[in-house]
Every structure is written in C-alpha cells, then in structure tokens.
Design an enzyme around this catalytic site. Structure first.
Site, PDB file in Angstrom:
ATOM      1  CG  ASN A  29      -0.578  -0.437   2.388  1.00 38.04           C
ATOM      2  OD1 ASN A  29      -0.505  -1.429   2.962  1.00 38.04           O
ATOM      3  ND2 ASN A  29      -0.920   0.669   3.319  1.00 38.04           N
ATOM      4  CG  ASP A  30      -0.232   4.131   2.942  1.00 40.57           C
ATOM      5  OD1 ASP A  30      -1.059   3.571   2.258  1.00 40.57           O
ATOM      6  OD2 ASP A  30      -0.197   4.498   3.772  1.00 40.57           O
ATOM      7  CD  GLN A  85       3.052   0.717   5.630  1.00 36.87           C
ATOM      8  OE1 GLN A  85       1.841   0.212   6.419  1.00 36.87           O
ATOM      9  NE2 GLN A  85       4.000   1.170   6.343  1.00 36.87           N
ATOM     10  CG  PHE A 123       0.668   1.356  10.663  1.00 33.53           C
ATOM     11  CD1 PHE A 123       0.993  -0.321  10.145  1.00 33.53           C
ATOM     12  CD2 PHE A 123      -0.568   1.540  10.949  1.00 33.53           C
ATOM     13  CE1 PHE A 123      -0.103  -1.031  10.381  1.00 33.53           C
ATOM     14  CE2 PHE A 123      -1.731   0.502  10.906  1.00 33.53           C
ATOM     15  CZ  PHE A 123      -1.384  -0.612  10.862  1.00 33.53           C
ATOM     16  NE  ARG A 165      -3.523   5.229  10.233  1.00 28.85           N
ATOM     17  CZ  ARG A 165      -4.834   5.058  10.792  1.00 28.85           C
ATOM     18  NH1 ARG A 165      -4.936   4.814  12.054  1.00 28.85           N
ATOM     19  NH2 ARG A 165      -5.730   5.382   9.934  1.00 28.85           N
ATOM     20  CD  GLU A 175      -5.892   6.197   6.996  1.00 27.76           C
ATOM     21  OE1 GLU A 175      -6.023   5.301   7.547  1.00 27.76           O
ATOM     22  OE2 GLU A 175      -5.691   6.087   5.476  1.00 27.76           O
TER      23      GLU A 175
HETATM   24  C1  FRU Z   1      -3.189   4.204   4.843  1.00 27.63           C
HETATM   25  C2  FRU Z   1      -2.759   3.729   6.065  1.00 27.63           C
HETATM   26  C3  FRU Z   1      -1.706   4.412   6.865  1.00 27.63           C
HETATM   27  C4  FRU Z   1      -1.211   3.418   7.630  1.00 27.63           C
HETATM   28  C5  FRU Z   1      -1.011   2.416   6.870  1.00 27.63           C
HETATM   29  C6  FRU Z   1      -1.142   0.830   7.288  1.00 27.63           C
HETATM   30  O1  FRU Z   1      -3.342   3.655   3.734  1.00 27.63           O
HETATM   31  O2  FRU Z   1      -4.024   3.136   6.835  1.00 27.63           O
HETATM   32  O3  FRU Z   1      -2.718   5.346   7.630  1.00 27.63           O
HETATM   33  O4  FRU Z   1      -0.219   3.931   8.331  1.00 27.63           O
HETATM   34  O5  FRU Z   1      -1.998   2.496   5.888  1.00 27.63           O
HETATM   35  O6  FRU Z   1      -0.490   0.053   6.411  1.00 27.63           O
END
Ligand code: FRU
Length: 729
Positions: free
Chosen positions: A294-295, A311, A351, A414, A470
């Site tokens: 992900n991110d 991520q 995270f 976070r 976020e």
């Molecule tokens: C956004 C998120 C962040 C978090 C991460 C966890 O996509 O929810 O806020 O740090 O992904 O994987």
C-alpha cells in the site's frame, strides 16, 4: 442399464460404511445460528444479547466461522467483559470439536470445559500481539476419558486490552477424530541460501509463523500458509543468518499440512521465472516482486538514489504484517527492489512514515562526514508510537535504541511526515491524530534533533471542516514556478489539500479544503524529501490501487508526479505532471501533422498499435462537442460542452485553457493515468486492458476540432529484461 449399475452402487455403500457409520452421527452442542443464545447464560456486556452476524463495528474482518452466526465478544470493543455459559450436557462422543479465534489468554480469553465446576480443558484464539487476524480455526479436544460425564462449556472474556475478546462457533461432539493440529510445529535450517520460500494460499487460515535464531524470535508474521499446493511462494530473507541454524515455527499446523515439508530453501524466489513479465505486472509502475503493497513511505533522495520504501506484506496477497519494503532508482523510472528494511517488532507492525537526510547530524546517528538517512515510522501496536531508524549507506537500517521518540497521543495516531524548516532551523513533523469524538486532526511537532519532539500546533481542519484523514504531507511549492513566491501545502491520504502559510509552528490555510486527484484508486501519496535545490522539483508518488487477481503480488504505485501550484481565478491550485524522466522509456514515436478532424475524418491512429502507451494531444475543440480517444479498450473522452474528462465513464472537471485542451494519457497493464488542463486535472484509473487489444483511435463529434499536436509514444518496460532478471538475487 440397471443391473450393470447395481453392483457399483452396492460397492459404494459398502465402501462408505467404515467411515460413515450412521450410529456415529455428530451431536451439535451449539451452532449459534439463532437470534439469541437460547439456554446459554450471559453475563457482562462483551457477548451482547445473542450471536454476532460476523464482524462487529470497529473489528477487523472476522472469517472462518460456519453459517451466519458466531460467538464474538467484541461487542462494545475490547474494553467490555463477560461470560457465556452453556447448559449442562452429557459427553457422549470421544471428541469435542469447535472453531475458535480472537485473543490468546488461557485465563481471560478462552473456551473452558468444566466438569463438576473444575476446568478440564481450555482453548484460546491465536493472538497475543498487535497485528494478527480474526480468523476462526478448527480445534478439538479428545474427551474419551470423560465419556458419560456431565459437562459445561464456558466462553470467557475477562480481558480489556488489545485482543481482549474471543470468537467461538460450531461446537460439535463427534466420533471421528478431526485431523490433529500440531502446536508449535518446527523445522530447522542451517542457512546457506538467502530465502526460505513459504507456500502461500490465498484464504487459507492464518498461522503465526516465527523465525527463531539462537532461540530468539527474530521474525513473526501471520501467514496464509498453504496446507498443500500453494498459489505462490513468498520468500523470507534469512541472508542475515548465513551459517547459523534458524528454526521456523508454526503456531498451529494441521497434521496433514505439507507447509513446512514443502518449503523451498533457495537463493531465488521460487516460481519467479517470469518475474516482472507476469501478465498483470505494471511495466512502468512500481510493484513489489511478491506480496501486497500500500502506501509509499520514506521517499527521499540520498547519495544519488531515489529511495522508495513502502507498506509491504511480504507473506500475503492482502494487507497485513506491515513491513517497509525498499526499492531504489537512479532515474525515478527503473527500480531495484532490495528487500524489507523495517520488520514488525515488539512495538507493533511498521505503519507509514517518511525519511529525511540529517545533513547536520542533529540526531548524532551519522558518522564522520556521513550524514544519516533517518526513517520516521509508526509502530502500530498498543500503544501506537513513532520511532526512528537510521543508515549511513542507504542499505542497512538500525532502529534507534531509545525508541519510541514520540509516545501515543491517542490510539491510532500515525503516519509521521518530517521536514527540515530552514528559517527556524528545526525539524517539523506532521502527524495524523484522531481526537475525542472522532475528530481528524494534524498535529504539528518540532524537534532540534529528530529525537525530542514538542507539540507546536494542531490543525483541526480548514474553515471548520475536520477533514485530514491519514498520511499528511506538508511542503512548499512555488506559485507559477516563481521561487520567490512560495506557499505551503498540506495534503491528506485522499489527496485533498489546503494551501496557506507556515511560520514554523502553525499552518494557516487560506481557504476551505480542495480536491486533489480526480480519478479512482489513488491514496496515501507522499513527496520526496531532499531533492537537490538545483533540481527544485517536488515529486510525489501515490499508492495506485491496481488489484491484480491471480498474481503473486497485488497493488502498485503511480508514476512519479511533479507537483506545481498554478494561479487560477479561484486562487492557487495544485497541478500534476508525469516526471520527464519517463521519456527514457519511449521506444517508438510517431507524430501526426497539425490537422482538423471532424466526425467524418478517418481515425488518424489507425494502423498504429502499442501495448504500453504514452499519447499526447493538444487540440482546440472549436465547435466540436466531444473528442474521444480510444486506447486499448479504454475510453477517454473530452466533453467540450461540460468541459469534463470522461475516463471509462468516470467524469472529472477539466477546464479549457485559453480555448485549448492538452491531454497526456499513460496506459499500462493495470491502469491508466490522464493529465489534462495543464496539470490541474489528474485522473488515475485502475484498468486492465485486454492483452490482445492494442488499438488506438481518435474521433471527433459534432463539429471540427483543430489538433495542434498528436503524438503516440510506444513505451518499453522499465523492468530488467528476462535474460538479466535478478530473480530476487
Ligand atoms: C493508509 C494507512 C496508513 C497506515 C498504513 C497501514 O493507507 O492506513 O494510515 O499507516 O496504511 O498500512
């Protein structure tokens, strides 16, 4: 016919007899399919008034139960407690089987079997650490020795912290011994090769897989271990323990599972012969070799390389086990994946966060003449805290011994993004924090050294709208490219943003929130830190939510985007453009001369085909009502009347600029990105073209449009050629 079939039918019956004796039918103690718990007695709040219908509010997805209902003590969250006790029943079969999940605490989150008020058996869920999964798994007790006794079952939730709940379903007395589950099954390895390739099957029950070196847990993940043939193999990098003996341990392994025996030790990723050439591998969008991303995290330029952390779930196709994967590039186009750099630890999964070069070694984490690269991340345990890790070579990262550097403000805080603020000579961190009542805020902290942080201000939203959810990012952009006229921009995960001023302490937005991207599947974007001043660009990468079913990897990143601020009648607005470096991928280019097109014109692009496409067009629509581009089955139409782009049916405002529209289309195997209105409109769109459809077209409707430029570039893949594919080495 009949007489020929009869013996076969008889044979079938006879053959079934030994395994399915009618006298040995199962006795269902409870299936929790009713609206209430029936004759079971409830105390406390945790169990609600009846079986849950799956996942409860605020809970991760619960699966692995049978039918519609189950016992789920997450009513009111983890904070509630209670018990659920069965009426007395007689033990009439040698085995009692059930499904169980949730917390792992033999006293406080458990299922107990009581005889005469004494506990004779106990079972728990598998989770005692942050992370984990809500999947119920089958278990059983051998109760042969208790045959004929009266018993009571009690489901207990007396825990209030993380994993302070229990899930139970389908309790059955049976004559058939269910396949046994081996607790803490292990296999030892002397490490001579880099990877333990774990067999993964999507949807298989999650097992806690632990790597022990010298008796100490060094890696711990929740893995959908394939009990037989895997969907794909996920490499666990054990290169750091070369020459040593390590032990792989699985918390619960069905005795007939081949997961541990089939595991492949190798210097290559198992089954990766077609690495980077898989049918749904974006060819100029970054994706991880294996697993989920992900991110984007820790985007930074350091020692001549762009670093992209992200991520990463190295051991599954879906989200989980958050690590920071790592890739580097010298040109923002060709990426080399280097493996995972931040692994989940006792403080929780890793995270999102950011990276900076600490040029003045304010942190003291550098060496003589070598400024450290510092990663600032969220450890998403309970509490959820911020930590740092550092490196002087950009390859090996060490977590700071004094972590955390920022304690929990509220649960779930976070995604720290850090920048150096030159005027005040301080580090600034923006952090997403939810306040009481679910109010989303960005907290601003400052620090002299990346280690000691103090709260500077709280942005609760813009014009009274709490909105920043976020992954905040915060940076300066020149207005219309004028370096002497700069504004601060605060962005959120969904790409909404605010423009304003910043004095080193407080951000003052100048308007209410603004939309960022105009497409779909774009999230959690971040910009690079430390791009040299002489370059001066602000480059962003977003998580591109391109789902790739059937592949051993899932999701990707957008192309790197150069951001700008452009003056409009409404004020300065953000612009997006693909970075110029992507030009290196152009393998074949064709430009058409300036021309007028009408509804009667033949398709000028006929005869041209391309798999990976960059199409650029600048046109004055004149009295045309629509200009429609077809690229490999995708339709990108410009609705002249409404001044909107319509990308595969999805509409986005795209104003004409001085009577013209300039479009850039980038088409890859898993998505397309459209840029319009001088960058004011950016439309990312996950999309999978049919591999056989390489067609390109332009059509005009309703009048005559003047095309000033029309160019198609066929792009080559950004990945290494099959012959020199690194195969994970
Ligand atoms: C956004 C998120 C962040 C978090 C991460 C966890 O996509 O929810 O806020 O740090 O992904 O994987």
């Amino acid at each position: 016919m009949t007489h020929r079939l009869l013996p076969l039918a008889l044979l079938g019956v006879l053959w079934l007899v030994p395994t399915r004796s009618p006298a040995a039918s199962d006795l269902v103690v409870a299936d929790f399919e009713g609206a209430t718990y029936g004759a079971w007695t409830v105390t406390g709040e945790a169990f609600g008034t009846g079986p849950a219908q799956g996942t409860l509010p605020g809970q991760m997805r619960v699966d692995g139960f049978e039918g519609k209902g189950l016992v789920n003590s997450f009513h009111g969250g983890d904070g509630t407690t209670g018990t659920l006790t069965s009426p007395t029943f007689r033990l009439e079969r040698p085995y009692l089987r059930f499904l169980i999940g949730g917390g792992k605490d033999v006293e406080r989150t458990c299922l107990k079997l009581l005889i005469g008020g004494k506990v004779v058996r106990v079972a728990t869920g598998p989770n005692d650490k942050p992370g984990g999964a809500e999947t119920l798994a089958p278990e059983f007790w051998d109760v042969t020795e208790l045959a004929g006794r009266d018993a009571v079952l009690q489901i207990v939730d007396q825990a209030t912290g993380g994993w302070g709940h229990i899930n139970v379903d389908h309790i059955v007395q049976t004559d058939r011994r269910p396949p046994g589950v081996i607790t803490n099954a292990t296999r030892e390895f002397v490490v001579r090769q880099r990877y333990l390739n774990l067999p993964i099957r999507n949807g298989a029950p999650k097992r806690v897989v632990t790597l022990l070196a010298d008796g100490v847990t060094v890696v711990r993940n929740d893995v959908e271990l394939a009990p037989g043939t895997p969907d794909f193999w996920a490499p666990m990098d054990v290169g750091g323990w070369r020459g040593k003996t390590v032990t792989l341990q699985v918390d619960r392994l069905p005795e007939d599972s081949t997961a541990l025996s089939s595991l492949v030790v190798s210097d290559a990723i198992q089954g990766a012969d077609d690495l980077y050439r898989e049918p749904l591998r974006g060819q100029f969008h970054f994706s991880s070799r294996r697993g989920w991303n992900n991110d984007p995290n820790g985007l930074v330029y350091f020692n001549g390389e762009y670093h992209l952390f992200y991520q990463h779930n190295p051991y599954g196709w879906g989200w989980g086990n958050m690590h920071w994967g790592h890739a580097v590039s010298r040109d923002l186009v060709h990426w080399e994946e280097l493996g995972d750099k931040l692994l989940p630890d006792d403080m929780g999964p890793m995270f999102s966060g950011s990276a900076v070069v600490d040029w003045n070694n304010t942190s003291g984490l550098g060496k003589e003449g070598q400024p450290p690269l510092v990663l600032i991340y969220t450890a998403a345990g309970d509490p959820t805290v911020q930590g740092i890790a550092s490196s002087t070579d950009g390859r090996t990262f060490t977590k700071y011994a004094g972590n955390p550097v920022l304690k929990q403000i509220t649960g779930g805080n976070r995604d720290p993004k850090v920048l150096w603020h030159e005027p005040t000579k301080k580090w600034v961190m923006v952090l997403y924090v939810t306040l009481a009542g679910g109010k989303h805020t960005v907290h601003f902290f400052t620090s002299p050294n990346l280690i000691n942080w103090s709260l500077a201000s709280v942005t609760e939203g813009v014009a009274g709208t709490p909105y920043l959810y976020e992954c905040p990012d915060f940076f300066e952009l020149p207005v219309d490219g004028d370096a002497t006229n700069r504004k601060w921009v605060l962005t959120a995960a969904n790409s909404e943003y605010a423009v304003g001023t910043f004095d080193g302490t407080t951000f003052r937005p100048e308007h209410s929130r603004l939309p960022g991207h105009r497409g779909r599947g774009f999230y959690a974007a971040q910009t690079f830190s430390d791009i040299p001043a002489k370059d001066g660009r602000r480059i962003q990468i977003g998580w591109f939510q391109t789902e790739t079913k059937g592949m051993p990897f899932n999701q990707s990143m957008t192309v790197p985007l150069e951001l700008g601020l452009m003056t409009t009648a409404e004020g300065p607005r953000m612009t997006f453009a693909p970075v110029r470096e992507l030009g290196v991928l152009r393998s074949r280019t064709h430009g058409w001369p300036a021309q007028n097109l009408t509804a009667a014109s033949p398709n000028p692009l006929a005869g041209w085909q391309a798999e990976l496409v960059e199409l650029r067009a600048e046109f004055e629509p004149g009295d045309a009502t629509e200009v429609v581009f077809g690229v490999r089955g995708a339709t990108v139409a410009y609705d002249v009347v409404r001044q909107e782009l319509v990308v595969n049916g999805h509409r986005a405002p795209a104003p004409l600029r001085q009577g013209r529209q300039a479009l850039t289309l980038l088409v890859d195997r898993t998505g397309l990105e459209v840029f319009a209105s001088d960058g004011l409109t950016y439309v990312p769109m996950p999309y999978q073209p049919d591999a056989r459809d390489l067609s390109l077209s332009v059509a005009v409707r309703g009048g005559t449009a003047r095309f000033n430029t029309l160019t198609v570039h066929e792009l080559s893949s950004a990945w290494p050629k099959a012959a020199d594919s690194p195969k994970g080495l």
